[in-house]
Structures are given as C-alpha cells and as structure tokens.
Design a protein around this motif. Structure first.
Motif, mmCIF file in Angstrom:
data_model
loop_
_atom_site.group_PDB
_atom_site.id
_atom_site.type_symbol
_atom_site.label_atom_id
_atom_site.label_comp_id
_atom_site.label_asym_id
_atom_site.label_seq_id
_atom_site.Cartn_x
_atom_site.Cartn_y
_atom_site.Cartn_z
ATOM 1 N N ILE A 193 -6.219 4.772 -0.057
ATOM 2 C CA ILE A 193 -5.307 4.953 1.075
ATOM 3 C C ILE A 193 -5.128 6.442 1.380
ATOM 4 O O ILE A 193 -5.135 6.874 2.537
ATOM 5 N N GLU B 250 0.831 -1.211 0.000
ATOM 6 C CA GLU B 250 0.000 0.000 0.000
ATOM 7 C C GLU B 250 0.863 1.257 0.000
ATOM 8 O O GLU B 250 0.554 2.233 -0.695
ATOM 9 N N HIS C 26 -3.970 2.138 7.200
ATOM 10 C CA HIS C 26 -3.930 0.772 6.668
ATOM 11 C C HIS C 26 -4.926 -0.155 7.360
ATOM 12 O O HIS C 26 -5.013 -1.330 7.013
ATOM 13 N N VAL D 248 -6.664 1.904 -5.518
ATOM 14 C CA VAL D 248 -6.143 1.561 -4.192
ATOM 15 C C VAL D 248 -5.380 2.741 -3.598
ATOM 16 O O VAL D 248 -5.577 3.115 -2.435
#
Lengths: 223, 223
Positions: A73, A7, A104, A69
């Motif tokens: 985040i 991430e 996270h 993604v």
DNA sequence: AATTTATTTTAGGCATAACTAAATTATATA
DNA sequence: TATATAATTTAGTTATGCCTAAAATAAATT
C-alpha cells in the motif's frame, strides 16, 4: 480482498512500528482518529487473518504477511504521488490526498507501468522512500532540521507529506527534497531558524522545522 | 457524496436510456445483475436526491442533475481508458476493468490534466465518445457491421468494451477503431463475414460482428 | 373478466465499521 | 502491598448501505 479500512490500519501500524517497536492500541487509535475500542476490534479481525500478532495488553506487530500488505500500500501511495506530480503535473501539496484514494484501487499492472515510466524511482515528491516490488525499503539517511546549528549547510532529504498548507509554505521557499541550504542563525530559546537558500534568506519557525529532515550535513564553521 | 453503487445505477440508467427512452425496473435490475426489488430501492433513493424521475410502474428517467452525474462518470471512465492505454501502455482489453474502479475515485483536477495531456480527445480506445466537461457527447455516426453487404468497405468506428476476450480476438485481426476493411463475403443464413483488412483475410462470426460498428461505408460494388 | 407478468412494498438479512459503557488488566504511586 | 490511575478489552448498540424473499398491487394480455 481486504477492505480499505483494514489496509489503512495495516499502513498505520507499519508507520508507527517504524518509530518504536510495538504499537499500542491507544496510539493506533489516536493515529487513525478512532476510539481505542474500535482499534481493538480491527486488530482482532486482522489477527484472524494472520496479518498482525497481538496478545492482550501487549500491543500489535505486523506479521510478515501483514508487513507485505502494508508495504504494498505504501508503495502504491508513493509511486502514485510521484506519478501524479511528475507525469500529470499535480502540485506537490495535492498529491497526498489523491494518492490516498487511488492507492486502494490501482492494479499491480498499472503500478508496474508507472514504476517503469518513472525510471524505478526510490523516493516520492516529499523524499519518502518508495519500497521496491519485493518490499525492500531504500535507506534514507537524515537528521531532523532542528538538530542543526549555526553555520551548518545541508540538503533537504524529506518532509512530512500530510499537511498541504505546510507543503505550500515550504514550496514558497523552494524547500523541496534535494534543495541545499545553510543555517545563518538559530534564535535562542528554541526560536526560529534563519537560513540561506541559493542566496535568498528565509525564516523557518521551529514547528515547521520539525517537519523537515536533512542530510549531507557539513560541519560547523570554525573560524 | 454519492456511493459507488448509486453512481453505477446512474451510469446504467443513462446507457439503457440511450437505446430506448424510459428504463424499466426489470431491465435495470437485469443489467446490474440484482433483483428488481433492489433496483426499486435504489430508484427511490435516487429520486429523493432528484437525480431520477420516476412514477410507479412507469420506469425511470434521469433528471438533468442525474444525467450530469452519469455523464461525468462516463467521462471519467472513457478518459481513463484512453489514458491507461495511451500513456501507460495498458492493453485495450485491460483498460475497462481498471477504469471501472478508478472512475469513482479520481478528482476533477486529475481528469483535467489527463484530458489536456491527451489533447482533448473525443473517443476512447473502443471508439466510444468521450463527453466533454460540459456533458456534451460527440456524435459518432455508425451502423452495425451486420448491416454490411458483399463488397462494401468501411472503417471500424466502435466496438463493445466489456468483454476482454472479445477485444483480444479483435485485436488479433487489428480490428481497432480507425481500421479500414472490406467485406469479401457474407455467408448465407446469417453466417460469418469474410473480410479483407490491409490485404489479410479474416473470418468474423456473426455474434462477434454484432459488437462492431462501422462508418465511412462505401456503396456496394456494382459491376 | 380472468390470468399472466411486472413492479412495488414490506420485512428482514448481512457486512462493515464505528461508538458507548462497563469490566478487566496493567502500571504507577503512596 | 494496597490503592489509584491509565490502558485495554468485552459486550452490546448504532448507522450505513445494499441486498433478498415473499406478499401485495398494478398493468398487460388473452
């Protein structure tokens, strides 16, 4: 599920991509403070998951899935920063590190509740835009403070969020996003800026000024 | 810094210790859903950090340091559960899983802010006591609901928090901590309980009742 | 004392993610 | 165009952390 490291790579690639298209392995490695070979390894892993596209020696680009993604985040991070600051009273120089850990881990449900409680905000405490839940990033018009000239007035739009000491310094002048100020003097030879904030004078070094972005810039005083 | 797994072991040892002194390797392993050999390994690691005391074949006990860590994690968990429920509106059957992730990550500062905002609470949404910042656990007097007899009235003190479906079931009867009810009938041969909650009748199976603890128990109606 | 049960040790596996060193490829320079 | 320099990749290593199966050992039970 993605690992935290994965991430972080995606987030970094997104940020670097913002300022200059393709992201080289070296730049990415430097940004994340790892060796280039390590970055190559993670890039291969992310590629196998179709989160980035990459051809040897040509740099990485996020795929649509990877970008989604990354934006998720970043949204987590910025909503958390604002929530921590506004709802929990964490000072603005402390929210970054805390959000870095929480981003996270929080669920979409908690994120949605924070979003609602905050009134669907579009910027975090440092002025950075908060992507909406569809990944749309609000546009923030701004120029670097270092582009300002004598006599120009403006409003703080955004400041870098990753240096707590810098943020405390700016806070001591009330230099938060939304604060208006006027340039009294720019010292020659790339010297510091003397500015006026609500009647108070302050001297802002050039290195500090590089971390400040402004908008609503009024034209130069012409007598 | 402790790993998440180490923190989970300490928390588990604390909980098991609550109900029966020394904690055997096998019980601990079963509780954490790992093999006994794995538990032995972690016990050795925790022992080397002086967080547990242990002599071969004799079970583990937390040291003062280990107990302090366990209570800190439990405090994180329960404050988070309450905060998520009260401040963010997360339903009570969802707070456990979310807190399970966040408990390993939040700072003491954020914890202190939540504590203050919640008014220094002493119980989480399931009625479990919240240790204070010095590790003092408020006493909660309660008996299992299964000890109740016909005609006894009482107040829900605490319910198990780890089964979301059970919590939704209890929620459908308003069986939250603080709710008063009266036993109308206990079916013979370990059968279900028929109870009256604010004028509404409900039937609570014995397996469900085992997860409910009550206090303020009034003596049996004697005609 | 023999047997069963529980625990511990041993030895090894797997996942993650970093690293170094060497090889390869691209780019810049002469 | 040849060569030097820089960037990237490959291959192999290291470290952490937690897990397991199987064997050895201790404790409990009959």
């Amino acid at each position: 599920m993605l690992t935290q490291a994965a991430e972080d790579y995606l987030k970094s690639i997104y940020k670097l991509q913002e300022k200059g298209g393709k992201v080289s392995t070296g730049i990415l490695a430097e940004f994340l403070d790892v060796k280039p070979a390590s970055a190559t390894g993670m890039i291969k892993k992310l590629k196998s998951m179709n989160l980035v596209s990459h051809q040897r020696y040509q740099g990485v680009t996020l795929t649509d899935a990877g970008k989604a993604v990354a934006l998720e985040i970043i949204r987590h991070h910025r909503l958390l920063e604002l929530y921590l600051n506004k709802a929990l009273g964490v000072p603005w120089d402390g929210v970054h590190d805390e959000a870095e850990k929480l981003e996270h881990v929080i669920s979409e449900e908690v994120e949605a509740r924070m979003d609602e409680i905050l009134g669907y905000p579009t910027a975090d405490p440092h002025g950075s835009p908060i992507p909406d839940k569809n990944g749309v990033v609000p546009e923030i018009q701004s120029i670097p403070m270092t582009d300002l000239q004598n006599g120009q007035s403006c409003v703080v739009a955004e400041v870098s969020d990753n240096d707590a000491a810098l943020l405390r310094h700016l806070g001591s002048f009330n230099l938060y996003p939304g604060t208006a100020f006027k340039v009294i003097e720019v010292a020659p030879f790339d010297g510091p800026f003397t500015i006026d904030i609500a009647g108070q004078q302050a001297v802002i070094g050039r290195e500090v000024a590089k971390n400040i972005f402004v908008n609503n810039v009024e034209p130069i005083d012409t007598v």
